[in-house]
Each structure stands twice: as structure tokens, then as C-alpha cells.
Design a protein around this motif. Structure first.
Motif, PDB file in Angstrom:
ATOM      1  N   ASP A  77       0.833  -1.206   0.000  1.00  0.00           N
ATOM      2  CA  ASP A  77       0.000   0.000   0.000  1.00  0.00           C
ATOM      3  C   ASP A  77       0.872   1.261   0.000  1.00  0.00           C
ATOM      4  O   ASP A  77       0.444   2.310  -0.473  1.00  0.00           O
ATOM      5  N   GLY A  78       2.090   1.138   0.528  1.00  0.00           N
ATOM      6  CA  GLY A  78       3.009   2.275   0.468  1.00  0.00           C
ATOM      7  C   GLY A  78       3.521   2.473  -0.948  1.00  0.00           C
ATOM      8  O   GLY A  78       3.488   3.580  -1.490  1.00  0.00           O
TER       9      GLY A  78
ATOM     10  N   GLU B 177      -0.697  -5.793  -1.622  1.00  0.00           N
ATOM     11  CA  GLU B 177      -0.817  -6.395  -0.290  1.00  0.00           C
ATOM     12  C   GLU B 177      -0.922  -5.232   0.696  1.00  0.00           C
ATOM     13  O   GLU B 177       0.078  -4.665   1.112  1.00  0.00           O
TER      14      GLU B 177
ATOM     15  N   ASN C 146      -1.356  -3.794   3.943  1.00  0.00           N
ATOM     16  CA  ASN C 146      -1.316  -4.025   5.398  1.00  0.00           C
ATOM     17  C   ASN C 146      -1.515  -2.712   6.164  1.00  0.00           C
ATOM     18  O   ASN C 146      -1.294  -2.653   7.367  1.00  0.00           O
TER      19      ASN C 146
ATOM     20  N   LEU D  72       0.161  -0.162   6.289  1.00  0.00           N
ATOM     21  CA  LEU D  72       1.364   0.416   6.885  1.00  0.00           C
ATOM     22  C   LEU D  72       2.460   0.641   5.841  1.00  0.00           C
ATOM     23  O   LEU D  72       2.703  -0.215   4.985  1.00  0.00           O
ATOM     24  N   SER D  73       3.087   1.777   5.947  1.00  0.00           N
ATOM     25  CA  SER D  73       4.363   1.998   5.275  1.00  0.00           C
ATOM     26  C   SER D  73       5.360   2.210   6.412  1.00  0.00           C
ATOM     27  O   SER D  73       5.320   3.239   7.091  1.00  0.00           O
TER      28      SER D  73
END
Ligand SMILES: Cc1ncc(C[n+]2csc(CCOP(=O)(O)OP(=O)(O)O)c2C)c(N)n1
Ligand SMILES: [Mg+2]
Lengths: 333, 301
Positions: free
Chosen positions: A182-183, A209, A211, A213-214
């Protein structure tokens, strides 16, 4: 940790609760173990296929937990990006996409193992051996097994996405799967590659994918837009779903009939971004949920057998490779 | 019939496409077909959207797949954006993953004519700095054919630093070695056009000089051809179209000094942004600048 006789991996203990990562700070209802779930998919899949899919998840989990142990033991000292918690997505995508060209980014042991990359070459890479999948040059991020059509990654987040577009442009119609986070989705060149794939009608499946979070920054602090909207804006079909493996498998098959397309999968990272640590409990534990579903299908005994076999395979592999390393590399290297 | 550098590139490109290769870049089929260096056809040409960084990534992917893409950057100013996939992916692929990514990156330097701060640019030095790419600056038709043959025969990614000033030229340069030369002028990129005028002017002042033409910047071979004239003349200058500081001219001057013990100066772009206005231009060192550098070196002993 795990041993050959245990029925399953031990639950993860938080090592350092002082910096817990944010768990869905936006209260986004899409971050749920049920998001987009379609009833009955697990029962529809052939039993052997369901078990094979679980076997691939188990291989990632046991392997990455073994890497975690190896780091804690001081046997592996390179940066490690573990996919514990995120096993389901690559395992499910691989069910219908093995044989396609595959590219992933740093959190990629799951992708490599699910797409049949050689476990020994990955262990050797982490141990810095010349027989590693990058000759010991790369460490954790750069999966690479060209015989299995798994193309390496250089560690720069999202760099693989334009490269995947180039591969899809010249693959003679063969399908390409590109995993990213996602980052990474926020990198300009990732978006440009999606636009290029859409404009050129490339046989490329984008799998994000997600999650949330980056490193430690949650999505809500980084952007307001959704990747599926962007993909649709480019003119390609897109879905946003949770990481139930039967659901991911279902959409992979469906979307790959009409490429390019994007699947955004909500998933949970259980360990640190980099390293062996664990801060707090993930939002859900897909691995355990998958086992529950299989048990509900009267497959508990088969699940246990797979776990025992996988655990033994991974333990034996690491024991042998550690032994090998002590023979070829002088102590202290 | 003699051909220009541009026609040579265009013909090599057409042949490459006929052999199954591709050309990737932005606005290739637009006006002028990149100064007549691209064959006017759609076959084998992949038009990119305005996607620097992503664009070179796409070229690298095609290179991994064995397509041997020619990747065209119309101005070297775009190298800053496009460099990352080239140096981090293509250049490392063979060593790290075991398979090559032989992209043929054509980057076009330019200057003057109002090209100003963005497009007065020559950045081949960036790629000398990182391992894994071969870097060259061919300025003549035969040189271009030779580096292309090298590329086809091997599997390294190439950074080909072209210069617009060469495109209409049919000249083949030869080294000039004189008895009693007091200085050796090493010339790179468009510096090679100016150095001939500089040598003429020096001779008019009674100063004899050698000229050594350099096509390959990396690997830079410190061989007898480049060393003998320097040893004989006792001093040298490396002239380049790129910036001096940490650039090709300083790097090559260092190699030459180390090998001979003779003083060698670097002369490249001044350390300031180039302007559009005539008096603010900052391109390849002019013949006057080269003459000045040479005479002051000789005067200083
Ligand atoms: C181009 C680039 N920018 C920044 C980084 C530093 N970095 C490494 S991983 C990461 C976060 C990536 O997030 P995501 O794509 O969601 O993958 P995840 O780690 O969550 O699996 C960052 C910023 C990098 N490696 N490369
Ligand atoms: Mg992420």
C-alpha cells in the motif's frame, strides 16, 4: 519456537510493546477479516486444492518464523522483511498463476515460496552463501528464481512495478503478476506503470498487499484516495477484498480473464517492518482463521499433517544449511 | 555515400527493429523523429506516456526479457529521473540475479540555442560513478557503429552519451600526434569539435599539441595510445561537455596523472547553472577557453 513435533507454530509474543504500531487508526470498516467475503467459496474448491493452498501458506509461515529465530539466534544478521501474517495472498494468487512471470518487493519470501522458488536458495541467501538466490549479494528483499519466472527485486520500493509493465509488454502474451504494498502504491512510477498497463492492455495482474502500513505510518496519515478507484479511473477492473485465501483465489481467477486488473487485499503484518520483533497483536490472524475453516470442512487431520511435514522440512533445511555455512565460511563471517 | 551520425543511428535502429528489437521513449514519432535518429515508422516503436522513472523501468523490464530495447531520452536532463531503474536495476541485474538487463540507453546532450538551465546538459559522469553500466560518448558514424556492435556482442547495459552537435556531422576524428608537442589535449563528447579549433589556434601561436580522442569513458582504458603522447608532451588537459567537479574530465585526468606523473587539468562546464541568455550560457568549453587553459599551463611550467 517451532520444532518438528509441534502441531503448529507457537503464538507470537510481543517483544517490545513500547512502540506499538497503529492498528486501523482510521477505523476503516474495510479493514476486517470479512470484508468482501463470498460464502461457500471454500466448500466449492477441490479439497486437495484447498490443502495445497494451505500448504503454501504454512511453508511461508514456518519458513519466516524460522528466519525470525535465526535472526534472534544471531545466525542471520541482514535486514529481514518477514511476511508472517501475510501468507494467504501470495499462496492464493499462486494457485492459478504459477507459471506466470512474478515480481514482488521487499516483503517477498511468501511470494517466492508460493511461486515455487527454491527454499534452499532463499535460506542460503539469508545466510550469505554464494549458493543464495542472489549469490549472497541481496539478503532478504531480492527474491529471484528465473527458472520459475520469479524476477528479482532491488530493494527500492515499487521499482518492480514499471519493470513488470516492461515484462508484460514483451512477454508475448504470457501473464505477469506484480505484488506491491500500500506504500508502494503511492510512488509516482507505480501509478504511471498502472496507467501504461491499462493503455496498452497488458496481461498484468496488480496485487496490492495492503497491510495499512508503510514502515509504521498508517495509510490514513499518507493519503485519502483509494487504489481501486485509481485503477478504475485508468480503465481497469479492480476489487478491494480481505485476505481470505479462497476469496483471493476466486478474484485472481476472475480478474485474470480480463487483464490488466488490480486486486487490493487487506492483510495484517504480524512482525516488525524490518527485523524479528513483534509489537502487538494484529487485527486478525488469517493463518488461524484458515485452519478453522479447514477444520469446519473436516480437514483438521490433514492440516496437522501438513504442519508437521512443513515444520520438519523447514527445520531440516535450516539445520543442514547452517551446518553447510559453518563448513564453508570461516567463523565470524 | 557518407552518412551523418543521425543517419547512422537511424539505420542501426531500423535494422535492430527488423531483427525483433524495440525502441522505447517519449515523443519518438513526433516532429523530426528525434533529430532524424529514429526511422519514420510505427513498427518496433513503443511510445511512452510522460513517465520518466517509470519509463526507464519499462525499458529495463523489456531488457530482462531479452528484447534489447533502445531507450531514448531526448535530453540528458531527464537522466536524473530515469537513472534509478538503470543504475539500481539494470546495472545490478547480472551480478545480483544472474541474468543481464542489456538496455541501450541513448541520452542526448545539448547546449546553446536558448537551451538554458534545463536542457544545457551532459550528465554521463553520473553513470561512471555507479558500477554495472558501460559509458561511452560516440561522436562519429564509425564510432557509433563500433559501440553498437559492442553492445550487441555483449550483455551489459550501455549509457550512450550522444550530443546533438554530432548529429549532422560526417567527420571521422583521428588522434593528432606531433613531434615536440608541449601539451596533449584529451577530448570527450562535443569537446572533440572544439578541440580541433583550439589546436589550430595554439599552432598559430607556435605551440605544438597532441589531440587524443576519447569515446569510452567507462571502462576507461589507460593504454599506450593515451599514455604515450602525454609522456612525450609532459602535460595534458581533458576537455568534456559535462561539469568538471566529480565529472568525467576530473576522473580521467586523475587516471592519467597517476599513470604518468604528468600534470593533467580538467576543463568542463563551469560550476554554475547555464542560462538562456547568450552571456549566461555554460556549455562545452570553447576553443578560447581550451587555448587559455593550455597557455596558462605551459606558462606555469
Ligand atoms: C524508493 C524507496 N523509498 C523508500 C524506501 C524505504 N522503505 C522501505 S519499505 C517502505 C515501506 C513500504 O511500504 P509498503 O509498500 O506498503 O510495503 P510493506 O513494507 O508494508 O510490505 C519504505 C518507505 C525504499 N526502500 N525505497
Ligand atoms: Mg504496507
Amino acid at each position: 519456537m517451532t520444532d518438528a513435533n509441534s502441531a503448529g507454530p507457537a503464538p507470537l509474543e510481543p517483544l517490545d510493546a513500547s512502540t506499538p504500531y497503529p492498528v486501523n487508526p482510521a477505523n476503516d470498516p474495510r479493514r476486517s477479516p470479512d470484508f468482501g467475503v463470498i460464502d461457500g467459496l471454500a466448500e466449492e474448491m477441490d479439497r486437495d486444492d484447498s490443502l495445497e493452498m494451505f500448504r503454501r501458506m504454512a511453508l511461508t509461515r514456518y519458513f519466516d518464523l524460522r528466519v525470525q529465530k535465526a535472526q534472534l539466534d544471531g545466525d542471520v544478521d541482514c535486514f529481514i522483511y518477514l511476511a508472517v501474517g501475510q501468507e494467504a495472498t501470495p499462496a492464493a494468487v499462486s494457485m492459478s498463476m504459477r507459471g506466470s512471470w512474478v515480481l514482488g518487493q521487499h516483503r517477498c519470501h511468501s511470494i517466492y515460496l508460493s511461486f515455487d522458488g527454491g527454499p534452499m536458495a532463499l535460506a542460503d541467501e539469508l545466510l550469505g552463501l554464494p549458493t543464495g538466490c542472489c549469490g549472497g549479494l541481496g539478503g532478504s528483499p531480492p527474491i529471484n528464481d528465473i527458472d520459475k519466472r520469479i524476477i528479482g527485486h532491488n530493494g527500492l520500493v515499487g521499482d518492480q512495478v514499471p519493470v513488470a509493465a516492461g515484462v508484460a509488454l514483451t512477454s508475448g502474451g504470457d501473464k505477469v503478476v506484480c505484488f506491491f504494498g500500500d506504500g508502494a502504491a503511492e510512488e509516482d512510477y507505480v501509478l504511471a506503470a498502472m496507467g501504461f498497463a491499462a493503455s496498452r492492455d497488458l496481461p498484468l495482474l496488480f496485487v496490492c498487499e495492503d497491510n495499512d502500513l508503510s514502515v509504521l505510518t498508517p495509510t490514513v496519515e499518507r493519503r485519502t484516495w483509494s487504489l481501486t478507484n485509481v485503477a478504475e479511473g485508468f480503465g481497469m477492473p479492480a476489487v478491494d477484498i480481505t485476505d481470505d485465501p479462497w476469496l483471493v483465489d476466486h478474484w485472481t481467477r476472475k480478474m485474470s480473464e480480463n487483464l490488466p486488473a488490480l486486486i487490493n487485499v487487506r492483510t495484517c503484518r504480524e512482525l516488525w517492518h524490518v527485523g524479528a520483533g513483534c509489537d502487538n497483536n494484529a487485527e486478525w490472524n488469517r493463518y488461524e482463521l484458515t485452519k478453522e475453516t479447514l477444520a469446519g470442512m473436516q480437514l483438521a487431520a490433514e492440516v496437522e499433517k501438513i504442519e508437521t511435514e512443513t515444520s520438519k522440512f523447514v527445520e531440516d533445511l535450516w539445520r543442514e544449511r547452517l551446518q553447510k555455512r559453518s563448513e564453508i565460511l570461516p567463523a565470524g563471517t | 555515400m557518407a552518412r551523418t551520425v543521425a543517419e547512422t543511428i537511424r539505420d542501426l535502429t531500423r535494422g535492430h527493429i527488423d531483427d525483433g528489437g524495440i525502441v522505447i521513449g517519449q515523443c519518438l514519432t513526433a516532429v523530426g523523429w528525434v533529430q532524424n535518429t529514429i526511422p519514420p515508422q510505427t513498427k518496433g516503436i513503443v511510445e511512452l506516456p510522460m513517465t520518466d522513472i517509470c519509463g526507464s523501468g519499462i525499458a529495463v523490464g523489456a531488457a530482462i526479457m531479452g528484447k534489447r530495447p533502445i531507450f531514448v531520452m531526448r535530453f540528458q536532463s531527464f537522466l536524473w529521473l530515469n537513472a534509478s531503474p538503470l543504475v539500481n536495476y539494470a546495472a545490478k541485474s547480472k551480478e545480483m540475479f544472474g541474468y543481464p538487463a542489456p538496455v541501450f540507453a541513448r541520452a542526448i546532450a545539448s547546449e546553446s540555442d536558448g537551451s538554458g538551465p534545463l536542457h544545457t546538459n551532459c550528465f554521463h559522469s553520473l553513470f561512471m560513478h555507479m558500477p554495472g553500466m558501460r559509458v561511452c560518448a560516440p561522436m562519429t558514424p564509425k564510432e557509433y557503429e563500433a559501440i553498437w556492435a559492442d553492445y550487441v556482442a555483449g550483455d551489459d547495459p550501455f549509457m550512450v552519451s550522444e550530443h546533438r552537435r554530432s548529429y549532422k556531422s560526417e567527420i571521422e576524428f583521428e588522434d593528432q600526434i606531433e613531434d615536440g608537442a608541449e601539451i596533449t589535449l584529451y577530448a570527450v563528447s562535443a569537446g572533440r569539435f572544439n578541440v580541433e579549433d583550439a589546436a589550430e589556434a595554439l599552432r598559430e601561436q607556435g605551440i605544438r599539441c597532441n589531440i587524443v580522442h576519447l569515446v569510452w569513458l567507462k571502462p576507461f582504458e589507460v593504454d599506450a595510445r593515451v599514455l604515450a603522447p602525454l609522456k612525450a608532451s609532459g602535460r595534458g588537459i581533458v576537455i568534456d561537455s559535462a561539469y568538471e567537479i566529480a565529472g568525467a574530465s576530473q576522473s580521467i585526468a586523475y587516471d592519467l596523472m597517476l599513470a604518468t606523473g604528468c600534470p593533467v587539468k580538467a576543463v568542463g562546464q563551469f560550476d554554475r547553472s547555464p542560462g538562456v541568455a547568450k552571456h549566461l550560457e555554460n556549455g562545452t568549453p570553447t576553443a578560447e577557453r581550451i587555448v587559455e587553459a593550455a597557455t596558462s599551463m605551459i606558462k606555469d611550467g
